[in-house]
Scaffold this motif. Structure first.
Motif, mmCIF file in Angstrom:
data_model
loop_
_atom_site.group_PDB
_atom_site.id
_atom_site.type_symbol
_atom_site.label_atom_id
_atom_site.label_comp_id
_atom_site.label_asym_id
_atom_site.label_seq_id
_atom_site.Cartn_x
_atom_site.Cartn_y
_atom_site.Cartn_z
ATOM 1 N N LEU A 67 0.839 -1.194 0.000
ATOM 2 C CA LEU A 67 0.000 0.000 0.000
ATOM 3 C C LEU A 67 0.873 1.243 0.000
ATOM 4 O O LEU A 67 1.908 1.276 0.648
ATOM 5 N N ASN A 68 0.445 2.258 -0.719
ATOM 6 C CA ASN A 68 1.162 3.521 -0.743
ATOM 7 C C ASN A 68 0.953 4.224 0.596
ATOM 8 O O ASN A 68 -0.117 4.139 1.196
ATOM 9 N N THR A 69 1.966 4.913 1.072
ATOM 10 C CA THR A 69 1.849 5.573 2.373
ATOM 11 C C THR A 69 2.752 6.790 2.449
ATOM 12 O O THR A 69 3.627 6.994 1.614
ATOM 13 N N ASN A 70 2.511 7.585 3.458
ATOM 14 C CA ASN A 70 3.399 8.671 3.857
ATOM 15 C C ASN A 70 3.319 8.781 5.373
ATOM 16 O O ASN A 70 2.620 7.999 6.033
ATOM 17 N N GLY A 71 4.010 9.736 5.945
ATOM 18 C CA GLY A 71 4.046 9.861 7.400
ATOM 19 C C GLY A 71 2.673 10.120 8.008
ATOM 20 O O GLY A 71 2.332 9.571 9.067
ATOM 21 N N THR A 72 1.874 10.936 7.342
ATOM 22 C CA THR A 72 0.547 11.251 7.867
ATOM 23 C C THR A 72 -0.340 10.016 7.911
ATOM 24 O O THR A 72 -1.001 9.740 8.922
ATOM 25 N N LEU A 73 -0.351 9.263 6.817
ATOM 26 C CA LEU A 73 -1.163 8.049 6.774
ATOM 27 C C LEU A 73 -0.658 7.022 7.780
ATOM 28 O O LEU A 73 -1.454 6.312 8.405
ATOM 29 N N SER A 74 0.650 6.957 7.972
ATOM 30 C CA SER A 74 1.213 6.013 8.945
ATOM 31 C C SER A 74 0.785 6.349 10.363
ATOM 32 O O SER A 74 0.354 5.467 11.118
ATOM 33 N N VAL A 75 0.869 7.620 10.729
ATOM 34 C CA VAL A 75 0.466 8.027 12.076
ATOM 35 C C VAL A 75 -1.042 7.846 12.266
ATOM 36 O O VAL A 75 -1.498 7.376 13.319
ATOM 37 N N LEU A 76 -1.804 8.171 11.243
ATOM 38 C CA LEU A 76 -3.256 7.982 11.310
ATOM 39 C C LEU A 76 -3.599 6.498 11.467
ATOM 40 O O LEU A 76 -4.491 6.136 12.243
ATOM 41 N N SER A 77 -2.882 5.631 10.768
ATOM 42 C CA SER A 77 -3.111 4.187 10.881
ATOM 43 C C SER A 77 -2.781 3.690 12.286
ATOM 44 O O SER A 77 -3.494 2.837 12.833
ATOM 45 N N ILE A 78 -1.723 4.202 12.873
ATOM 46 C CA ILE A 78 -1.364 3.824 14.250
ATOM 47 C C ILE A 78 -2.464 4.250 15.215
ATOM 48 O O ILE A 78 -2.887 3.475 16.080
ATOM 49 N N CYS A 79 -2.967 5.467 15.058
ATOM 50 C CA CYS A 79 -4.020 5.962 15.957
ATOM 51 C C CYS A 79 -5.298 5.130 15.836
ATOM 52 O O CYS A 79 -5.893 4.751 16.848
ATOM 53 N N VAL A 80 -5.715 4.820 14.614
ATOM 54 C CA VAL A 80 -6.931 4.022 14.425
ATOM 55 C C VAL A 80 -6.703 2.593 14.920
ATOM 56 O O VAL A 80 -7.594 1.992 15.540
ATOM 57 N N GLY A 81 -5.516 2.046 14.683
ATOM 58 C CA GLY A 81 -5.198 0.709 15.184
ATOM 59 C C GLY A 81 -5.259 0.650 16.700
ATOM 60 O O GLY A 81 -5.804 -0.301 17.275
ATOM 61 N N LEU A 82 -4.715 1.672 17.369
ATOM 62 C CA LEU A 82 -4.778 1.723 18.831
ATOM 63 C C LEU A 82 -6.216 1.876 19.323
ATOM 64 O O LEU A 82 -6.609 1.270 20.325
ATOM 65 N N LEU A 83 -7.008 2.674 18.600
ATOM 66 C CA LEU A 83 -8.414 2.828 18.966
ATOM 67 C C LEU A 83 -9.160 1.499 18.852
ATOM 68 O O LEU A 83 -9.968 1.149 19.714
ATOM 69 N N LEU A 84 -8.848 0.729 17.814
ATOM 70 C CA LEU A 84 -9.468 -0.590 17.674
ATOM 71 C C LEU A 84 -9.000 -1.538 18.777
ATOM 72 O O LEU A 84 -9.779 -2.377 19.246
ATOM 73 N N PHE A 85 -7.760 -1.405 19.206
ATOM 74 C CA PHE A 85 -7.292 -2.220 20.332
ATOM 75 C C PHE A 85 -8.022 -1.856 21.619
ATOM 76 O O PHE A 85 -8.347 -2.724 22.426
ATOM 77 N N VAL A 86 -8.295 -0.568 21.815
ATOM 78 C CA VAL A 86 -9.083 -0.153 22.978
ATOM 79 C C VAL A 86 -10.468 -0.787 22.906
ATOM 80 O O VAL A 86 -10.989 -1.298 23.906
ATOM 81 N N GLY A 87 -11.067 -0.781 21.709
ATOM 82 C CA GLY A 87 -12.359 -1.432 21.528
ATOM 83 C C GLY A 87 -12.293 -2.914 21.820
ATOM 84 O O GLY A 87 -13.221 -3.487 22.390
ATOM 85 N N MET A 88 -11.192 -3.545 21.426
ATOM 86 C CA MET A 88 -11.025 -4.974 21.691
ATOM 87 C C MET A 88 -10.940 -5.236 23.196
ATOM 88 O O MET A 88 -11.536 -6.190 23.702
ATOM 89 N N VAL A 89 -10.226 -4.395 23.916
ATOM 90 C CA VAL A 89 -10.072 -4.586 25.360
ATOM 91 C C VAL A 89 -11.404 -4.363 26.079
ATOM 92 O O VAL A 89 -11.789 -5.148 26.942
ATOM 93 N N ILE A 90 -12.124 -3.307 25.692
ATOM 94 C CA ILE A 90 -13.400 -3.007 26.346
ATOM 95 C C ILE A 90 -14.450 -4.036 25.932
ATOM 96 O O ILE A 90 -15.192 -4.546 26.752
ATOM 97 N N GLY A 91 -14.507 -4.327 24.634
ATOM 98 C CA GLY A 91 -15.422 -5.346 24.121
ATOM 99 C C GLY A 91 -16.881 -4.927 24.174
ATOM 100 O O GLY A 91 -17.219 -3.760 24.334
ATOM 101 N N GLY A 92 -17.745 -5.894 24.038
ATOM 102 C CA GLY A 92 -19.181 -5.686 24.136
ATOM 103 C C GLY A 92 -19.731 -4.720 23.107
ATOM 104 O O GLY A 92 -19.293 -4.665 21.959
ATOM 105 N N ASN A 93 -20.714 -3.968 23.559
ATOM 106 C CA ASN A 93 -21.380 -3.026 22.669
ATOM 107 C C ASN A 93 -20.466 -1.896 22.222
ATOM 108 O O ASN A 93 -20.632 -1.356 21.141
ATOM 109 N N PHE A 94 -19.508 -1.534 23.066
ATOM 110 C CA PHE A 94 -18.571 -0.491 22.663
ATOM 111 C C PHE A 94 -17.788 -0.938 21.442
ATOM 112 O O PHE A 94 -17.635 -0.191 20.477
ATOM 113 N N ALA A 95 -17.281 -2.169 21.457
ATOM 114 C CA ALA A 95 -16.523 -2.684 20.319
ATOM 115 C C ALA A 95 -17.408 -2.793 19.083
ATOM 116 O O ALA A 95 -16.977 -2.464 17.972
#
Length: 186
Positions: A67-95
């Protein structure tokens, strides 16, 4: 004097889905797996992009995992990935809600960036493979988020079906107590 018939409308209460899914429900596993897998991929993609020292707003042809990328897309991907991990930890309806919301945002991002391809406003350095990836991830997240939550054939023991049909739910009898059969009592 005319009389008006007063018709009572059935009261429709607003369904709050966060009240209807027990913490240990089997749907919780689906929501967590979806958030975790996609979050892991986005996190790895973002970290690999940051490690390659690609310019923050560079629109060149730097690729990571195809996939094509740059620094902005990389940082944005890290933030969304971490947000999904938070959803995974909380689980349930939040996830579930997080998966659905991010799924819609990924699809909208795909359409937006499709319109920005080959323009000077393509600051995330998207190429067509990024657009397709955004659509696929969006649909996958929406599928994980909506699983067991929407549909016309939900089983009657599903907490979301029960929340939408409170009159159809039969009350459970308490354990250890017999309910009188209504026969000739003595």
């Amino acid at each position: 004097m005319a009389t008006h018939a007063v018709h009572e409308r059935p009261t429709r209460r607003r369904i709050r889905f966060d009240e209807h899914l027990p913490v240990d429900h089997r749907l919780n596993t689906i929501y967590r797996i979806g958030a975790g897998l996609i979050g892991l991929f986005l996190l790895v993609f973002g970290i690999l992009g940051v490690i390659h020292h690609i310019g923050f707003f560079d629109t060149g042809g730097d690729t990571v995992t195809g996939l094509n990328t740059n620094g902005t897309l990389s940082v944005l991907s890290i933030c969304v990935g971490l947000l999904l991990f938070v959803g995974m930890v909380i689980g349930g309806n939040f996830a579930s809600t997080l998966n659905m919301t991010l799924g819609v945002l990924f699809i909208l991002s795909g359409f937006l960036n499709l319109g920005l391809l080959d323009t000077p406003h393509n600051f995330l350095a998207f190429k067509i493979q990024n657009v397709l990836f955004s659509f696929v991830i969006g649909i996958a997240l929406m599928t994980f988020g909506m699983y067991g939550r929407v549909g016309s054939a939900l089983p009657h023991d599903n907490p979301y079906w029960r929340a939408r049909h409170p009159d159809a739910v039969t009350p459970e009898k308490p354990e250890g107590k017999q309910i009188p059969s209504g026969g000739s009592g003595g």
